[in-house]
Design an enzyme around this catalytic site. Structure first.
Site, PDB file in Angstrom:
ATOM      1  N   LYS A 143     -31.468  50.766  71.414  1.00 39.07           N
ATOM      2  CA  LYS A 143     -30.632  51.865  71.216  1.00 39.07           C
ATOM      3  C   LYS A 143     -29.327  51.940  72.071  1.00 39.07           C
ATOM      4  CE  LYS A 143     -33.872  55.141  68.806  1.00 39.07           C
ATOM      5  NZ  LYS A 143     -34.754  56.076  69.087  1.00 39.07           N
ATOM      6  N   GLU A 191     -46.442  50.101  69.248  1.00 37.43           N
ATOM      7  CA  GLU A 191     -45.711  50.672  70.312  1.00 37.43           C
ATOM      8  C   GLU A 191     -46.442  51.366  71.406  1.00 37.43           C
ATOM      9  OE1 GLU A 191     -42.595  53.884  69.122  1.00 37.43           O
ATOM     10  OE2 GLU A 191     -43.152  53.487  67.056  1.00 37.43           O
ATOM     11  N   HIS A 233     -53.980  40.850  45.148  1.00 39.43           N
ATOM     12  CA  HIS A 233     -53.422  39.901  44.181  1.00 39.43           C
ATOM     13  C   HIS A 233     -52.453  39.193  45.054  1.00 39.43           C
ATOM     14  CE1 HIS A 233     -54.314  42.615  40.818  1.00 39.43           C
ATOM     15  NE2 HIS A 233     -54.637  43.565  41.670  1.00 39.43           N
TER      16      HIS A 233
HETATM   17  C1  F6R Z   1     -41.048  56.427  69.832  1.00 41.72           C
HETATM   18  C2  F6R Z   1     -41.258  56.065  68.337  1.00 41.72           C
HETATM   19  C3  F6R Z   1     -39.860  55.690  67.635  1.00 41.72           C
HETATM   20  C4  F6R Z   1     -38.770  56.824  67.258  1.00 41.72           C
HETATM   21  C5  F6R Z   1     -37.692  56.353  66.500  1.00 41.72           C
HETATM   22  C6  F6R Z   1     -36.834  57.310  65.936  1.00 41.72           C
HETATM   23  O1  F6R Z   1     -42.000  57.027  70.101  1.00 41.72           O
HETATM   24  O2  F6R Z   1     -42.124  56.393  67.732  1.00 41.72           O
HETATM   25  O3  F6R Z   1     -40.456  54.992  66.523  1.00 41.72           O
HETATM   26  O4  F6R Z   1     -39.667  57.685  66.491  1.00 41.72           O
HETATM   27  O5  F6R Z   1     -37.071  55.102  67.444  1.00 41.72           O
HETATM   28  O6  F6R Z   1     -36.369  58.119  67.183  1.00 41.72           O
HETATM   29  P1  F6R Z   1     -36.439  59.894  66.622  1.00 41.72           P
HETATM   30  O7  F6R Z   1     -37.859  60.049  66.233  1.00 41.72           O
HETATM   31  O8  F6R Z   1     -36.206  60.375  67.835  1.00 41.72           O
HETATM   32  O9  F6R Z   1     -35.568  59.925  65.611  1.00 41.72           O
END
Ligand code: F6R
Length: 336
Positions: free
Chosen positions: A330, A220, A236
């Site tokens: 998203k 990330e 293993h």
């Molecule tokens: C972004 C990150 C992502 C979010 C994930 C879930 O920095 O680390 O992995 O954590 O998309 O989003 P949240 O944490 O807002 O539920």
């Protein structure tokens, strides 16, 4: 990202206070503890699983899905954790947990999760927003420990949390950008990872979650691939796979995360494994846990990886902050 990283010692104290400020009581005997969340929020659950797993008489599990396992019910203490409060898998799991009568606590900065929980009369721990979820491990983990302490399931941890914050303060001096390469372990790791594929190995039950965390942080922050595995399992299978194709294997760089508290037989495996690996990969390095107390030791392995992933981003000329790919995904899902 650097600001968020350097704020971690203070974040841990604040996170602890926010958890301790919640009024909680168990409705029924707690038979399981579960954290449901994804990505940066789920890592908080993994930290709980590792830390509390050794201490609690009941299982701690992490759910990274829309749906919950069948055993979830009124005797499940379920943390619904989403930094944004808008992750659809977590919202779906929250709804199912409500239907199943689980004892829910929402951990979030706001969003739909907070709105739903407030409407449902579910306790909410609201943590400060404005940073990336992955930079908020303190906020997404320590409040869950505070709740377990308040419910009498964990021994008092106030001193461990104070020690954690002190230790991270000392570590940030060693890891910060102003500290030159020769004394800065995170910069050294980043240079070794640069133009290579990082592989991070931890130990089952201790640094396994940290190895996964390093991988996620490289993905990330540096927008680069990385892979992880754990001892003794990797002895293993994965260890056998370093013979072909030679050219590609020489693009890998391995970091082993170790702790003097790892199982004594696992500690013996590190040197033997390195010997067997020979010169198959570009190089291997080890990071040793430091500090007093399990919490400080856990974070003493996390913090160098966090900084290293940001230095790696800079080496690639990439802004570690935005994760446009996740945002796009998203947004596209939300359209459907
Ligand atoms: C972004 C990150 C992502 C979010 C994930 C879930 O920095 O680390 O992995 O954590 O998309 O989003 P949240 O944490 O807002 O539920």
């Amino acid at each position: 990202m650097f600001d968020a990283l350097s704020g971690l010692p203070e974040q841990c104290i604040r996170a602890w206070e926010l958890g301790m400020a919640l009024t909680v009581s168990a409705r029924a005997e707690i038979r399981q503890v579960m954290v449901t969340g994804l990505g940066g929020s789920a890592i908080g659950g993994d930290l709980l699983r590792i830390f509390a797993g050794k201490r609690l008489p009941v299982p701690v599990t992490v759910n990274r899905d829309y749906v919950l396992p069948k055993f979830v019910g009124p005797q499940t203490l379920l943390f619904a954790t989403s930094y944004s409060g808008n992750t659809e898998e977590t919202l779906s799991a929250y709804r199912e947990a409500r239907e199943k009568g689980a004892q829910i606590i929402a951990l979030t900065t706001g969003g739909k999760l907070k709105a739903m929980a407030e409407k449902d009369g579910v306790p909410v721990i609201t943590v400060p927003g404005g940073i990336s979820p992955r930079a908020a491990t303190g906020y997404l983990f320590l409040p869950t420990l505070a709740v377990l302490q308040k419910l009498g399931l964990l021994e008092p941890l106030d001193e461990q949390v104070a020690e954690l914050s002190r230790h991270l303060q000392a570590m940030r001096e060693q890891l910060k950008p102003e500290t030159p390469l020769a004394e800065n372990r995170a910069k050294q790791v980043a240079i070794n990872f640069f133009q290579r594929i990082p592989v991070i190995w931890g130990a089952s039950g201790t640094s396994e979650v940290v190895a996964q965390r390093w991988k996620g942080q490289v993905n990330e922050n540096a927008k680069a691939p990385a892979y992880w595995n754990v001892f003794p399992e990797l002895n293993h299978n994965e260890l056998v796979g370093f013979q072909k194709p030679e050219e590609l294997l020489r693009q890998l760089y391995i970091v082993i995360l170790r702790d003097t508290q790892d199982h004594p037989r696992v500690q013996k495996r590190y040197a033997i494994t390195r010997e067997i690996m020979g010169g198959a990969v570009a190089g291997m390095d080890e990071i040793e846990a430091t500090g007093n107390g399990d919490l400080a030791r856990l974070y003493s392995l996390i913090y160098p990886g966090d900084y290293a992933s940001v230095y790696l981003a800079l080496l690639y000329g990439i802004d570690p902050g935005p994760v446009k790919v996740i945002d796009q995904l998203k947004a596209r899902l939300a359209e459907q």
